[in-house]
Design a protein around this motif. Structure first.
Motif, PDB file in Angstrom:
ATOM      1  N   TRP A 118       0.870  -1.342   0.169  1.00 18.49           N
ATOM      2  CA  TRP A 118      -0.116  -0.286   0.053  1.00 18.49           C
ATOM      3  C   TRP A 118       1.006   1.238  -0.022  1.00 18.49           C
ATOM      4  O   TRP A 118       0.442   2.292  -0.876  1.00 18.49           O
ATOM      5  CB  TRP A 118      -0.983  -0.072   1.176  1.00 18.49           C
ATOM      6  CG  TRP A 118      -2.055  -0.853   1.320  1.00 18.49           C
ATOM      7  CD1 TRP A 118      -2.249  -2.107   1.602  1.00 18.49           C
ATOM      8  CD2 TRP A 118      -3.436  -0.830   0.673  1.00 18.49           C
ATOM      9  NE1 TRP A 118      -3.539  -2.658   1.515  1.00 18.49           N
ATOM     10  CE2 TRP A 118      -4.095  -1.757   0.508  1.00 18.49           C
ATOM     11  CE3 TRP A 118      -3.659   0.365  -0.345  1.00 18.49           C
ATOM     12  CZ2 TRP A 118      -5.493  -1.802   0.065  1.00 18.49           C
ATOM     13  CZ3 TRP A 118      -5.163   0.411  -0.928  1.00 18.49           C
ATOM     14  CH2 TRP A 118      -5.965  -0.774  -0.682  1.00 18.49           C
ATOM     15  N   TYR A 119       1.965   1.451   0.624  1.00 17.45           N
ATOM     16  CA  TYR A 119       2.769   2.268   0.678  1.00 17.45           C
ATOM     17  C   TYR A 119       3.409   2.866  -0.451  1.00 17.45           C
ATOM     18  O   TYR A 119       3.595   3.876  -0.859  1.00 17.45           O
ATOM     19  CB  TYR A 119       4.143   1.858   1.893  1.00 17.45           C
ATOM     20  CG  TYR A 119       5.064   3.096   1.939  1.00 17.45           C
ATOM     21  CD1 TYR A 119       4.589   4.129   2.626  1.00 17.45           C
ATOM     22  CD2 TYR A 119       6.370   2.847   1.752  1.00 17.45           C
ATOM     23  CE1 TYR A 119       5.323   5.419   2.697  1.00 17.45           C
ATOM     24  CE2 TYR A 119       7.271   4.131   2.049  1.00 17.45           C
ATOM     25  CZ  TYR A 119       6.783   5.261   2.562  1.00 17.45           C
ATOM     26  OH  TYR A 119       7.891   6.218   3.089  1.00 17.45           O
ATOM     27  N   GLN A 120       3.826   1.640  -1.308  1.00 16.06           N
ATOM     28  CA  GLN A 120       4.095   2.001  -2.551  1.00 16.06           C
ATOM     29  C   GLN A 120       3.400   2.696  -3.563  1.00 16.06           C
ATOM     30  O   GLN A 120       3.620   3.315  -4.646  1.00 16.06           O
ATOM     31  CB  GLN A 120       4.754   0.714  -3.060  1.00 16.06           C
ATOM     32  CG  GLN A 120       6.001   0.234  -2.374  1.00 16.06           C
ATOM     33  CD  GLN A 120       6.466  -1.062  -2.483  1.00 16.06           C
ATOM     34  OE1 GLN A 120       5.800  -1.984  -3.085  1.00 16.06           O
ATOM     35  NE2 GLN A 120       7.640  -1.478  -2.211  1.00 16.06           N
ATOM     36  N   ARG A 141       0.922   4.720  -2.233  1.00 18.82           N
ATOM     37  CA  ARG A 141      -0.040   5.606  -1.165  1.00 18.82           C
ATOM     38  C   ARG A 141      -0.555   6.960  -1.981  1.00 18.82           C
ATOM     39  O   ARG A 141      -1.496   7.248  -1.440  1.00 18.82           O
ATOM     40  CB  ARG A 141       1.159   6.059  -0.303  1.00 18.82           C
ATOM     41  CG  ARG A 141       2.095   6.901  -0.718  1.00 18.82           C
ATOM     42  CD  ARG A 141       3.261   7.148   0.475  1.00 18.82           C
ATOM     43  NE  ARG A 141       4.361   7.797  -0.097  1.00 18.82           N
ATOM     44  CZ  ARG A 141       5.212   7.309  -0.824  1.00 18.82           C
ATOM     45  NH1 ARG A 141       5.374   5.940  -0.920  1.00 18.82           N
ATOM     46  NH2 ARG A 141       6.328   8.005  -1.323  1.00 18.82           N
ATOM     47  N   HIS A 142      -0.271   7.440  -3.049  1.00 20.43           N
ATOM     48  CA  HIS A 142      -0.869   8.399  -3.663  1.00 20.43           C
ATOM     49  C   HIS A 142      -2.216   8.077  -4.018  1.00 20.43           C
ATOM     50  O   HIS A 142      -2.957   9.275  -4.432  1.00 20.43           O
ATOM     51  CB  HIS A 142       0.101   9.128  -4.804  1.00 20.43           C
ATOM     52  CG  HIS A 142       1.276   9.609  -4.187  1.00 20.43           C
ATOM     53  ND1 HIS A 142       1.773  10.437  -3.477  1.00 20.43           N
ATOM     54  CD2 HIS A 142       2.515   9.185  -4.461  1.00 20.43           C
ATOM     55  CE1 HIS A 142       2.904  10.649  -3.030  1.00 20.43           C
ATOM     56  NE2 HIS A 142       3.408   9.816  -3.819  1.00 20.43           N
ATOM     57  N   GLN A 143      -2.671   6.856  -4.269  1.00 21.11           N
ATOM     58  CA  GLN A 143      -3.999   6.441  -4.568  1.00 21.11           C
ATOM     59  C   GLN A 143      -5.015   6.345  -3.520  1.00 21.11           C
ATOM     60  O   GLN A 143      -5.983   5.815  -3.802  1.00 21.11           O
ATOM     61  CB  GLN A 143      -3.702   5.196  -5.524  1.00 21.11           C
ATOM     62  CG  GLN A 143      -2.791   5.493  -6.823  1.00 21.11           C
ATOM     63  CD  GLN A 143      -2.665   4.341  -7.559  1.00 21.11           C
ATOM     64  OE1 GLN A 143      -3.612   3.436  -7.543  1.00 21.11           O
ATOM     65  NE2 GLN A 143      -1.457   3.984  -8.096  1.00 21.11           N
ATOM     66  N   LEU A 144      -4.339   6.482  -2.278  1.00 25.51           N
ATOM     67  CA  LEU A 144      -5.356   6.042  -1.326  1.00 25.51           C
ATOM     68  C   LEU A 144      -6.281   6.936  -0.738  1.00 25.51           C
ATOM     69  O   LEU A 144      -6.152   8.031  -1.098  1.00 25.51           O
ATOM     70  CB  LEU A 144      -4.204   5.767  -0.025  1.00 25.51           C
ATOM     71  CG  LEU A 144      -3.451   4.574  -0.227  1.00 25.51           C
ATOM     72  CD1 LEU A 144      -2.461   4.619   1.275  1.00 25.51           C
ATOM     73  CD2 LEU A 144      -4.256   3.168   0.117  1.00 25.51           C
ATOM     74  N   MET A 145      -7.456   6.492  -0.465  1.00 25.84           N
ATOM     75  CA  MET A 145      -8.392   7.575   0.312  1.00 25.84           C
ATOM     76  C   MET A 145      -8.236   7.437   1.524  1.00 25.84           C
ATOM     77  O   MET A 145      -7.844   6.854   2.562  1.00 25.84           O
ATOM     78  CB  MET A 145      -9.882   6.631   0.163  1.00 25.84           C
ATOM     79  CG  MET A 145     -10.266   6.473  -1.362  1.00 25.84           C
ATOM     80  SD  MET A 145     -10.841   8.051  -2.219  1.00 25.84           S
ATOM     81  CE  MET A 145     -12.316   8.392  -1.423  1.00 25.84           C
ATOM     82  N   VAL A 146      -8.207   8.696   1.829  1.00 24.39           N
ATOM     83  CA  VAL A 146      -7.870   9.163   3.288  1.00 24.39           C
ATOM     84  C   VAL A 146      -8.747  10.083   4.121  1.00 24.39           C
ATOM     85  O   VAL A 146      -9.316  10.879   3.444  1.00 24.39           O
ATOM     86  CB  VAL A 146      -6.657  10.188   3.278  1.00 24.39           C
ATOM     87  CG1 VAL A 146      -6.064  10.768   4.504  1.00 24.39           C
ATOM     88  CG2 VAL A 146      -5.403   9.606   2.593  1.00 24.39           C
ATOM     89  N   GLU A 147      -9.040   9.913   5.372  1.00 26.47           N
ATOM     90  CA  GLU A 147     -10.144  10.413   6.105  1.00 26.47           C
ATOM     91  C   GLU A 147      -9.497  10.938   7.682  1.00 26.47           C
ATOM     92  O   GLU A 147      -8.564  10.487   7.694  1.00 26.47           O
ATOM     93  CB  GLU A 147     -11.288   9.509   6.580  1.00 26.47           C
ATOM     94  CG  GLU A 147     -11.783   8.569   5.444  1.00 26.47           C
ATOM     95  CD  GLU A 147     -12.943   7.637   5.830  1.00 26.47           C
ATOM     96  OE1 GLU A 147     -13.094   7.461   7.261  1.00 26.47           O
ATOM     97  OE2 GLU A 147     -13.235   6.909   5.120  1.00 26.47           O
ATOM     98  N   HIS A 148     -10.303  11.787   8.020  1.00 29.36           N
ATOM     99  CA  HIS A 148      -9.446  12.438   9.351  1.00 29.36           C
ATOM    100  C   HIS A 148     -10.663  12.067  10.439  1.00 29.36           C
ATOM    101  O   HIS A 148     -11.791  11.940  10.215  1.00 29.36           O
ATOM    102  CB  HIS A 148      -9.702  13.961   9.376  1.00 29.36           C
ATOM    103  CG  HIS A 148      -8.676  14.314   8.302  1.00 29.36           C
ATOM    104  ND1 HIS A 148      -9.051  14.690   6.966  1.00 29.36           N
ATOM    105  CD2 HIS A 148      -7.294  14.792   8.199  1.00 29.36           C
ATOM    106  CE1 HIS A 148      -8.074  15.257   6.231  1.00 29.36           C
ATOM    107  NE2 HIS A 148      -6.991  15.349   7.200  1.00 29.36           N
ATOM    108  N   LYS A 149      -9.976  11.758  11.708  1.00 32.15           N
ATOM    109  CA  LYS A 149     -10.711  11.390  12.742  1.00 32.15           C
ATOM    110  C   LYS A 149     -10.958  12.533  13.668  1.00 32.15           C
ATOM    111  O   LYS A 149     -11.776  13.203  13.422  1.00 32.15           O
ATOM    112  CB  LYS A 149     -10.218  10.201  13.346  1.00 32.15           C
ATOM    113  CG  LYS A 149      -9.854   9.029  12.513  1.00 32.15           C
ATOM    114  CD  LYS A 149      -9.460   7.646  13.255  1.00 32.15           C
ATOM    115  CE  LYS A 149      -7.966   7.354  13.464  1.00 32.15           C
ATOM    116  NZ  LYS A 149      -7.686   6.131  13.967  1.00 32.15           N
ATOM    117  N   ARG A 150     -10.322  12.603  14.724  1.00 37.91           N
ATOM    118  CA  ARG A 150     -10.361  13.609  15.811  1.00 37.91           C
ATOM    119  C   ARG A 150      -9.974  14.974  15.004  1.00 37.91           C
ATOM    120  O   ARG A 150     -10.744  15.960  15.406  1.00 37.91           O
ATOM    121  CB  ARG A 150      -9.456  13.399  17.082  1.00 37.91           C
ATOM    122  CG  ARG A 150      -9.893  12.300  17.639  1.00 37.91           C
ATOM    123  CD  ARG A 150      -9.000  12.193  19.013  1.00 37.91           C
ATOM    124  NE  ARG A 150      -7.789  12.793  18.870  1.00 37.91           N
ATOM    125  CZ  ARG A 150      -6.777  11.758  18.409  1.00 37.91           C
ATOM    126  NH1 ARG A 150      -6.950  10.646  18.526  1.00 37.91           N
ATOM    127  NH2 ARG A 150      -5.371  12.226  18.257  1.00 37.91           N
TER     128      ARG A 150
END
Length: 270
Positions: free
Chosen positions: A30-32, A34-43
């Motif tokens: 996944w790290y390799q 990573r630019h394609q990842l969906m990212v969310e924020h928690k707190r």
């Protein structure tokens, strides 16, 4: 001949190392990308989670359930059912997600195994540097096949202290220690992964490690590693630490005592 109870621990220790390696391999894939990842924020904006975290945690939980279906599992991203379990696995699929997402190598897979409210196994796997830090109660602490020991430093000025800080805690929980440490001629480093930094402390690369509040999936592996590396730690599980989290302080005895003297007495329940 090992007792039946010890055998139950030994088989989990061996399997925990295998699971950590498998999870780290998945995380590195996944790290390799990573630019394609969906990212969310928690707190807040500093507390992030990605689909990689959830995918790797699913892998870890499925591997544990396949081999030890009766064991409890507590994961950072999905929680879990631990009520009544004799053994509890506590897992962080990617500790240091912000580093992970920004292309920094300071992240790891972190897991611990407890039984009867005692941390027995601690694993930190760093795939970027091909290092598996692992320890089991009574068997020492290791990085890959090399035994590790806590730093022999006797003064705060003799090395670098690992420190972490999260947005859960106010700045006042860390600034006085930084001031006192620097006044003593010491220095500190913050890497973005508390579990990995505490493993470095157990390996003697740092003179110790402190964080005012850590969640169990990040704090417990370093607790086991440092104890087995000949150092000392606070009682992380005091006051229901498995549920609420606690501060983490770990080092050799001399450094531990000096650091503790610089911290508020109410921080530790010992």
């Amino acid at each position: 001949m090992a007792s039946a109870a010890q055998n139950e621990i030994d088989v989990r220790y061996q399997y925990a190392c295998e699971v950590a390696r498998a999870a780290a391999s998945r995380a590195l894939s996944w790290y390799q990308q990573r630019h394609q990842l969906m990212v969310e924020h928690k707190r807040d904006l500093q507390d992030v989670v990605s689909e990689a975290d959830r995918n790797v945690e699913e892998l870890v939980k499925s591997l544990i359930a396949e081999r030890f279906p009766q064991d409890g599992i507590l994961g950072e991203e999905s929680g879990g059912d631990i009520e009544g379990a004799s053994f509890i696995w506590v897992i962080d699929p990617i500790d240091g997600t912000s580093c992970f997402l920004n292309g920094l190598h300071n992240w790891c897979v972190s897991l611990a195994v407890l039984s009867h409210n005692e941390p027995l196994i601690g694993i930190v796997c760093d795939p970027n540097h091909h290092e598996l830090f692992h320890a089991c109660k009574g068997k020492g602490a290791w990085v890959n096949e090399t035994r590790i020991q806590a730093s022999p430093a006797q003064q705060l000025s003799e090395g670098v202290l690992g420190i972490s800080h999260s947005s859960r805690m106010p700045p006042e929980s860390i600034i006085p220690l930084l001031h006192a440490l620097l006044a003593e001629g010491g220095m500190f480093v913050r890497t973005g992964s508390g579990a990995l930094t505490s493993a470095w402390a157990a390996a003697g690369r740092l003179i110790g490690y402190f964080e005012a509040h850590m969640s169990p999936w990040d704090g417990l592996p370093g607790i086991v590693l440092m104890r087995e590396a000949g150092g000392v730690t606070n009682d992380y599980l005091a006051n229901d630490g498995l549920k609420n989290g606690n501060p983490v302080l770990l080092a050799n005895r001399a450094i531990y005592d000096q650091l503790k003297a610089l911290l508020p007495t109410e921080l530790f329940a010992e």
